[in-house]
Write a protein that holds these residues in place. Structure first.
Motif, PDB file in Angstrom:
ATOM      1  N   LEU B 259       0.831  -1.219   0.000  1.00  0.00           N
ATOM      2  CA  LEU B 259       0.000   0.000   0.000  1.00  0.00           C
ATOM      3  C   LEU B 259       0.860   1.262   0.000  1.00  0.00           C
ATOM      4  CD1 LEU B 259      -3.009  -1.100   2.210  1.00  0.00           C
ATOM      5  CD2 LEU B 259      -3.003  -0.591  -0.227  1.00  0.00           C
ATOM      6  N   SER B 260       1.982   1.226   0.713  1.00  0.00           N
ATOM      7  CA  SER B 260       2.861   2.402   0.733  1.00  0.00           C
ATOM      8  C   SER B 260       3.397   2.699  -0.667  1.00  0.00           C
ATOM      9  CB  SER B 260       4.038   2.185   1.681  1.00  0.00           C
ATOM     10  OG  SER B 260       3.567   1.974   2.986  1.00  0.00           O
ATOM     11  N   GLN B 261       3.620   1.655  -1.446  1.00  0.00           N
ATOM     12  CA  GLN B 261       4.139   1.868  -2.796  1.00  0.00           C
ATOM     13  C   GLN B 261       3.070   2.331  -3.765  1.00  0.00           C
ATOM     14  OE1 GLN B 261       6.105  -1.876  -3.482  1.00  0.00           O
ATOM     15  NE2 GLN B 261       7.980  -1.204  -2.475  1.00  0.00           N
ATOM     16  N   ASN B 262       1.840   1.945  -3.513  1.00  0.00           N
ATOM     17  CA  ASN B 262       0.765   2.307  -4.449  1.00  0.00           C
ATOM     18  C   ASN B 262       0.050   3.617  -4.102  1.00  0.00           C
ATOM     19  OD1 ASN B 262       0.370   0.171  -6.606  1.00  0.00           O
ATOM     20  ND2 ASN B 262       0.551  -1.086  -4.766  1.00  0.00           N
ATOM     21  N   PHE B 263      -0.010   3.942  -2.830  1.00  0.00           N
ATOM     22  CA  PHE B 263      -0.808   5.104  -2.425  1.00  0.00           C
ATOM     23  C   PHE B 263      -0.381   6.441  -3.054  1.00  0.00           C
ATOM     24  CE2 PHE B 263      -3.160   3.617   1.688  1.00  0.00           C
ATOM     25  CZ  PHE B 263      -4.097   3.006   0.880  1.00  0.00           C
ATOM     26  N   PRO B 264       0.925   6.715  -3.197  1.00  0.00           N
ATOM     27  CA  PRO B 264       1.278   8.022  -3.752  1.00  0.00           C
ATOM     28  C   PRO B 264       0.616   8.299  -5.109  1.00  0.00           C
ATOM     29  CG  PRO B 264       3.215   7.009  -2.812  1.00  0.00           C
ATOM     30  CD  PRO B 264       2.118   5.976  -2.758  1.00  0.00           C
ATOM     31  N   ASP B 265       0.463   7.257  -5.922  1.00  0.00           N
ATOM     32  CA  ASP B 265      -0.180   7.454  -7.227  1.00  0.00           C
ATOM     33  C   ASP B 265      -1.691   7.508  -7.140  1.00  0.00           C
ATOM     34  OD1 ASP B 265       2.291   7.379  -8.388  1.00  0.00           O
ATOM     35  OD2 ASP B 265       2.233   5.215  -8.754  1.00  0.00           O
ATOM     36  N   MET B 266      -2.229   7.281  -5.964  1.00  0.00           N
ATOM     37  CA  MET B 266      -3.683   7.230  -5.814  1.00  0.00           C
ATOM     38  C   MET B 266      -4.177   8.314  -4.876  1.00  0.00           C
ATOM     39  SD  MET B 266      -4.196   3.209  -5.212  1.00  0.00           S
ATOM     40  CE  MET B 266      -3.932   2.076  -6.579  1.00  0.00           C
ATOM     41  N   GLY B 267      -3.331   9.266  -4.578  1.00  0.00           N
ATOM     42  CA  GLY B 267      -3.737  10.326  -3.665  1.00  0.00           C
ATOM     43  C   GLY B 267      -3.891   9.860  -2.238  1.00  0.00           C
ATOM     44  N   GLY B 268      -3.295   8.721  -1.908  1.00  0.00           N
ATOM     45  CA  GLY B 268      -3.408   8.201  -0.552  1.00  0.00           C
ATOM     46  C   GLY B 268      -2.205   8.594   0.292  1.00  0.00           C
ATOM     47  N   VAL B 269      -2.297   8.302   1.571  1.00  0.00           N
ATOM     48  CA  VAL B 269      -1.233   8.674   2.503  1.00  0.00           C
ATOM     49  C   VAL B 269      -0.805   7.433   3.288  1.00  0.00           C
ATOM     50  CG1 VAL B 269      -0.700  10.000   4.585  1.00  0.00           C
ATOM     51  CG2 VAL B 269      -2.021  11.057   2.744  1.00  0.00           C
ATOM     52  N   SER B 270       0.502   7.209   3.342  1.00  0.00           N
ATOM     53  CA  SER B 270       1.040   6.139   4.158  1.00  0.00           C
ATOM     54  C   SER B 270       1.965   6.751   5.196  1.00  0.00           C
ATOM     55  CB  SER B 270       1.817   5.154   3.276  1.00  0.00           C
ATOM     56  OG  SER B 270       2.624   4.322   4.091  1.00  0.00           O
ATOM     57  N   GLU B 271       1.856   6.305   6.411  1.00  0.00           N
ATOM     58  CA  GLU B 271       2.690   6.830   7.483  1.00  0.00           C
ATOM     59  C   GLU B 271       3.399   5.700   8.213  1.00  0.00           C
ATOM     60  OE1 GLU B 271       3.386  10.250   7.207  1.00  0.00           O
ATOM     61  OE2 GLU B 271       3.185  10.177   9.387  1.00  0.00           O
ATOM     62  N   GLN B 272       4.729   5.712   8.139  1.00  0.00           N
ATOM     63  CA  GLN B 272       5.496   4.802   8.988  1.00  0.00           C
ATOM     64  C   GLN B 272       5.834   5.574  10.248  1.00  0.00           C
ATOM     65  OE1 GLN B 272       8.777   2.552   7.312  1.00  0.00           O
ATOM     66  NE2 GLN B 272       9.762   2.560   9.315  1.00  0.00           N
ATOM     67  N   VAL B 273       5.414   5.083  11.384  1.00  0.00           N
ATOM     68  CA  VAL B 273       5.480   5.865  12.615  1.00  0.00           C
ATOM     69  C   VAL B 273       6.327   5.209  13.703  1.00  0.00           C
ATOM     70  CG1 VAL B 273       3.316   7.056  12.165  1.00  0.00           C
ATOM     71  CG2 VAL B 273       3.298   4.877  13.396  1.00  0.00           C
ATOM     72  N   GLU B 274       6.368   5.845  14.875  1.00  0.00           N
ATOM     73  CA  GLU B 274       7.323   5.464  15.910  1.00  0.00           C
ATOM     74  C   GLU B 274       7.046   4.113  16.568  1.00  0.00           C
ATOM     75  OE1 GLU B 274       5.516   8.209  15.751  1.00  0.00           O
ATOM     76  OE2 GLU B 274       4.621   8.821  17.645  1.00  0.00           O
ATOM     77  N   ASP B 275       5.824   3.680  16.624  1.00  0.00           N
ATOM     78  CA  ASP B 275       5.514   2.378  17.216  1.00  0.00           C
ATOM     79  C   ASP B 275       4.080   2.002  16.833  1.00  0.00           C
ATOM     80  OD1 ASP B 275       3.753   3.754  19.001  1.00  0.00           O
ATOM     81  OD2 ASP B 275       5.345   4.022  20.463  1.00  0.00           O
ATOM     82  N   GLU B 276       3.674   0.806  17.238  1.00  0.00           N
ATOM     83  CA  GLU B 276       2.349   0.337  16.830  1.00  0.00           C
ATOM     84  C   GLU B 276       1.220   1.020  17.602  1.00  0.00           C
ATOM     85  OE1 GLU B 276       4.917  -1.707  17.289  1.00  0.00           O
ATOM     86  OE2 GLU B 276       5.059  -3.071  15.571  1.00  0.00           O
ATOM     87  N   ILE B 277       1.533   1.561  18.787  1.00  0.00           N
ATOM     88  CA  ILE B 277       0.490   2.311  19.500  1.00  0.00           C
ATOM     89  C   ILE B 277       0.128   3.507  18.638  1.00  0.00           C
ATOM     90  CG2 ILE B 277      -0.161   3.476  21.631  1.00  0.00           C
ATOM     91  CD1 ILE B 277       2.201   2.114  23.010  1.00  0.00           C
ATOM     92  N   ALA B 278       1.169   4.189  18.157  1.00  0.00           N
ATOM     93  CA  ALA B 278       0.936   5.343  17.284  1.00  0.00           C
ATOM     94  C   ALA B 278       0.270   4.905  15.991  1.00  0.00           C
ATOM     95  CB  ALA B 278       2.259   6.046  16.989  1.00  0.00           C
ATOM     96  N   ALA B 279       0.708   3.776  15.431  1.00  0.00           N
ATOM     97  CA  ALA B 279       0.149   3.323  14.151  1.00  0.00           C
ATOM     98  C   ALA B 279      -1.362   3.178  14.242  1.00  0.00           C
ATOM     99  CB  ALA B 279       0.791   2.008  13.742  1.00  0.00           C
ATOM    100  N   ALA B 280      -1.831   2.482  15.275  1.00  0.00           N
ATOM    101  CA  ALA B 280      -3.276   2.292  15.412  1.00  0.00           C
ATOM    102  C   ALA B 280      -3.962   3.608  15.749  1.00  0.00           C
ATOM    103  CB  ALA B 280      -3.571   1.244  16.480  1.00  0.00           C
ATOM    104  N   ALA B 281      -3.315   4.436  16.587  1.00  0.00           N
ATOM    105  CA  ALA B 281      -3.916   5.717  16.971  1.00  0.00           C
ATOM    106  C   ALA B 281      -4.031   6.644  15.749  1.00  0.00           C
ATOM    107  CB  ALA B 281      -3.103   6.376  18.086  1.00  0.00           C
ATOM    108  N   LEU B 282      -3.056   6.594  14.866  1.00  0.00           N
ATOM    109  CA  LEU B 282      -3.148   7.403  13.646  1.00  0.00           C
ATOM    110  C   LEU B 282      -4.323   6.960  12.780  1.00  0.00           C
ATOM    111  CD1 LEU B 282       0.184   8.154  14.033  1.00  0.00           C
ATOM    112  CD2 LEU B 282      -0.275   8.966  11.737  1.00  0.00           C
ATOM    113  N   ALA B 283      -4.486   5.660  12.641  1.00  0.00           N
ATOM    114  CA  ALA B 283      -5.603   5.180  11.825  1.00  0.00           C
ATOM    115  C   ALA B 283      -6.927   5.649  12.424  1.00  0.00           C
ATOM    116  CB  ALA B 283      -5.554   3.665  11.708  1.00  0.00           C
TER     117      ALA B 283
END
Lengths: 311, 634
Positions: B259-283
């Motif tokens: 998804l990180s590789q495809n999203f830029p061409d689809m107007g999407g956003v991918s975020e690699q973040v500091e930990d999984e707590i943040a990952a779920a909280a961002l979603a």
């Protein structure tokens, strides 16, 4: 046409609009510094021309987390230490929102410390207010990351063996582009700093000294305070990282000796916000992503068109 | 075991290009008209360590790895740390050959790189003797030397493919095409030279003693080769997901990467973040602000997501999480499959679970159920979790291209527009009564998004009043709790009555015995059921995908209809069987568990054997790598 018409609606507002009509009785104790954060936000938001429905206030857990119960904007009262990641993503999803995150010193510098570092590092265009009372209040008076060394509490009965965290220095090192400290007892300065922080394009961190009259009676009420910009004793350039660092260190050193220094410490107007950085590398759309879901003419890409690589 | 199939195993060290070579060879077999299925076995290392990929190819559909295999290409491990058998990890240089002999079928073919694997080592393996015993046909070749002569050492994969093609009497056309797609210039030229040279050496200098040849087949429609991770990512894209946040962890990383590789061409956003707590909280934050968002992890990272998951439940924020299981507990075996996180995913986070959990069993189901997950999450404002594993994540299979030819569904479900918000219920200060239980349908309380006029409310992880204010009023508490739980009942009804079942059935409906499984073990069970019926047993199977809400009616019907059942799952404590007993409150005496937790997925023969020993009462012990957990009372 926007699906979010509160955003950019430039009508005049006043502080009453930010006060819920059926205001829940604040759970804050009489004399609590938290009232001052609420008041300065209610003053600053109309002043910078925001209306309640274009503002999202995201809070953590603790007395400070109740902020959005008493501030009538869109609110998200999250979980302990996680206000920042929720706030960051809301901003990425809809960059036109005014996003304000808030929490206490335990919330932001303790359990959420990792998020604090990374949010500052990435320079998200949000305002982050830390209610710093040097104590855990809601859980009834335990030592917090900003409690002075030697501070006695129920959980550190012989006095804390730890030196307190240096929130301003840490923020600067991590990458925040606006760093200030204000105090509940200094309402005019507080309002001005909060307004500046909201207007700042980047991660604006305000360490807000909020006295806890119930659980931190030993601590001074943060008076007398000194505004480092107004005082002849201090002279430094807020746009100079080295000078700012030195001033922050001095401020953190003297706080527990009874000298309360406040003011703007670091302001970098040149550093691009995270949204700008992300757009520059082509990983963020120009239009708010949230708008696309309401656009009937939007063309949604399909996985069917990605299959050539698999054939 | 089928004679008309090829199961080709390419073995070497991590970093030897095993993955890309096998991917291309699988595609070549697919293009030649065969159905293919791959199985990947690799260590948690960047370089070296024994790794292999198996490609099963046949002229009919294949849904699982096979029993053993029949063609070994042993490349030798060029990154071996200590080529001595006294070393802690053994002689790694030799492992691609030595470690793979036990599973090689009688009459199988062995090609090994004598440029890397020394004659003395081979002698110590007693390869000649074992080959004689098992009817194996051994063809050593200096693949390394050949690669070096025409290009670079790393190209010995290509030499190995050339030898394979020649020994299997395969046309080189598809292999050449795929190479031309993937590379160019000198690199392509060298590779083509190596491919042809290897092919010709075999044709001219080797005497064929083996009978195995590549099967022949044809497809009526165009095929695509993709993995379970591709399918999940593509399901998310077609569901209108345009936000993903994550932190790397095997095997979840695959979905995150795609998804990180495809999203830029689809107007999407991918975020690699500091930990999984943040990952779920961002979603949660992105979803709250109006974007279809997802996050995910594997067991350890998912543990960190417990609290944001609970926040999404309490604030009724739509959210899709994926959990790619690997063998646990703790760090466990990071690159090995297991189905040990079911209970973790069903019950993690404090309070009563208010979530939906699907466990897709195949690559097609992974796509369908990802789309279903987004539909349900946004219609009912509830977190939906897709639980899968390292097996489904990494296995590749050919899928009809037309399967993906469908409309996207970016709809935000029960989210109100500003127009609708004007008419909605507000309190007397103008706050929107988001959590209004009086107007909720099916328990769903439609939401507003920040920035909309007339929509402001407070979302909070505390129990709350209709406008979101913190409330500990007992009546409100019960109303809100009951309303949220009602959503699960509404979802159960929708899944039961309005949608096609996500459970998969195989075998004769009238059969006397049942084999029950969930998630990715489905393919092996399907094949086992087929074989048992061919042997004259009366057996049917079910692959269950709905974990929560549990498909009470379907499971009750299935279990009532059989005399006995085996529950097949890749864990040591029979977690799914426990769930069935908990949800249905009976049938404990009918269910025997067949458990495997050695880091390798089930082979169909192990399930057949489990049935023969336990239900058909044959008097012998089952394979050591599989454990039987008797039915309650036995």
């Amino acid at each position: 046409m926007s699906a979010f018409n509160a955003i950019g609606d430039e009508r005049e507002t006043d502080r009453d609009e930010y006060t819920p009509g059926v205001e829940p009785q604040p759970t804050w104790c009489p004399g609590c510094g938290d009232f001052s954060v609420l008041k300065s936000l209610k003053q600053a938001l109309p002043e910078v021309g925001r209306n309640p429905e274009e503002v999202l206030t995201v809070t953590g857990i603790g007395c400070s987390g109740k902020l959005n119960s008493y501030l009538d904007t869109y609110g998200f009262h999250t979980i302990h230490g996680r206000a920042l990641p929720v706030a960051r993503a809301a901003k990425l999803a809809n960059p036109d929102l005014e996003v304000i995150a808030a929490g206490g010193d335990g919330d932001g510098y303790g359990i959420g410390g990792n998020h604090f570092i990374h949010s500052a590092r990435e320079n998200h265009d949000i305002t982050y207010i830390v209610f710093n009372n040097e104590i855990f209040g809601l859980t009834k008076g335990q030592t917090s990351p900003t409690s002075p060394k030697g501070h006695k509490s129920k959980t550190q009965p012989s006095g804390s063996a730890k030196t307190p965290i240096r929130p301003l220095s840490q923020s600067l090192t991590a990458g925040a582009s606006y760093v200030a400290r204000t105090a509940a007892v200094n309402p005019n300065q507080a309002k001005e700093i909060i307004a500046e922080a909201i207007e700042h394009d980047g991660f604006a961190h305000v360490d807000f000294l909020t006295q806890c009259p119930t659980w931190n009676k030993d601590a001074r009420q943060y008076v007398p305070y000194v505004d480092v910009q107004d005082s002849d004793d201090y002279d430094f350039d807020v746009t100079d990282r080295e000078e700012a660092a030195e001033m922050m260190r001095e401020t953190e050193n003297v706080l527990n000796e009874g000298t309360v220094l406040t003011g703007r410490y670091y302001v970098d107007e040149d550093r691009p916000s995270y949204t700008e950085e992300k757009r520059a590398v082509g990983e963020m759309p120009d239009e708010p992503l949230a708008e696309r879901y309401f656009d009937d003419d939007a063309e949604w890409e399909r996985s069917y068109d990605l299959l050539d690589r698999h054939k | 075991m089928s004679d008309d199939e090829l199961i080709w195993r390419i073995a070497g060290g991590s970093g030897d290009g095993i993955d890309s070579t096998s991917q291309n060879f699988a595609k070549a077999l697919m293009r030649s008209g065969l159905d293919v299925f791959t199985h990947r076995h690799y260590p948690s290392r960047i370089r070296g360590g024994h790794t292999y990929v198996e490609i099963r190819a046949a002229d009919h559909e294949v849904q699982s790895r096979g029993d053993g295999y029949n063609f070994l290409l042993a490349l030798g491990d060029s990154f071996a740390r200590n080529p001595s058998e006294d070393a802690y990890y053994g002689n790694e240089e030799l492992k691609p050959l030595s470690e793979n002999l036990d599973d090689l079928r009688e009459g199988g073919v062995i090609v090994y790189d004598e440029g890397l694997i020394s004659e003395e080592d081979v002698e110590e393996l007693n390869l000649e003797e074992r080959a004689e015993e098992n009817g194996w046909h051994v063809y050593p070749m200096d693949l390394r030397g050949l690669a070096k002569e025409h290009g670079r050492e790393v190209m010995r994969n290509t030499a190995g493919v050339g030898v394979t093609a020649a020994l299997l009497d395969m046309d080189l056309e598809h292999i050449e095409d795929l190479m031309s797609d993937a590379m160019g210039g000198d690199v392509l030229e060298s590779n083509l030279e190596i491919l042809h040279e290897a092919y010709e050496i075999v044709e001219e200098e080797y005497e064929f003693e083996h009978d195995l040849r590549a099967p022949e087949g044809s497809h009526e429609t165009e095929q695509a080769l993709l993995s379970g991770s591709n399918a999940i990512a593509y399901g998310a894209i077609d569901a209108g997901c345009r936000f993903i946040s994550g932190y790397p962890m095997t095997p979840w990383t695959d979905v995150f990467t795609i998804l990180s590789q495809n999203f830029p061409d689809m107007g999407g956003v991918s975020e690699q973040v500091e930990d999984e707590i943040a990952a779920a909280a961002l979603a949660v934050g992105a979803s709250h602000a109006g974007v279809k968002a997802m996050s995910g992890s594997s067991g350890g990272g998912f543990a960190l997501m417990s609290e944001p998951l609970g926040l999404a439940e309490m604030t009724e924020t739509p959210l899709v999480l994926v959990e790619a299981m690997r063998a646990g507990p703790s760090t466990g075996m990071p690159t090995k499959p297991e189905q040990g996180d079911l209970e973790h995913v069903l019950y993690t986070s404090q309070g009563d679970s208010q979530r939906v959990v699907f466990a897709p069993g195949t690559i097609e189901e992974a796509y369908e159920q990802t789309r279903l997950a987004f539909d349900i999450a946004w219609d009912y404002q509830i977190p939906v979790i897709l639980i899968y594993d390292q097996k489904l994540s990494g296995e590749n299979k050919n899928v009809d291209v037309e399967f993906f030819d469908r409309e996207p569904s970016p709809d935000l479900g029960s989210t109100l527009t500003e127009e609708e918000l004007r008419e909605a219920a507000h309190d007397n200060s103008g706050k929107f009564k988001r959590f209004d239980y009086e107007n909720a349908e099916d328990g769903v309380a439609p939401r507003s998004l920040p920035g909309q006029q007339n929509g402001r409310y407070l979302a909070t992880g505390n129990e709350h009043s209709p406008v979101g204010h913190i409330s500990e009023d007992p009546d409100n508490r019960v109303y809100q709790m009951d309303r949220r739980l009602e959503k699960l009942e509404s979802i159960r009804e929708e899944l039961d009555e309005e949608r096609e079942s996500t459970q998969t059935y195989f075998g004769d409906e009238e059969a006397d015995y049942g084999i029950i499984t969930w998630g990715s073990s489905q393919g092996a069970v399907e094949e086992a059921v087929g074989r048992l019926n061919e042997q004259g047993h009366s057996v049917k199977g079910i692959g269950v995908s709905d974990m929560m809400p549990f498909p009470e009616a379907e499971m009750t019907e299935f279990l009532e209809s059989v005399d006995e059942a085996i529950v097949v799952e890749m864990n040591a404590t029979a977690q799914f069987r426990g769930l069935v007993q908990k949800e249905l409150g009976r049938f404990g005496e009918k269910m025997t568990s067949l458990l495997k937790y050695n880091g390798n997925p089930f082979e169909p023969a192990e399930i057949v054997e489990g049935f023969e020993v336990n239900i058909a009462d044959e008097d012998r012990e089952p394979t050591a790598q599989v454990r039987i957990e008797p039915a309650a009372g036995d």
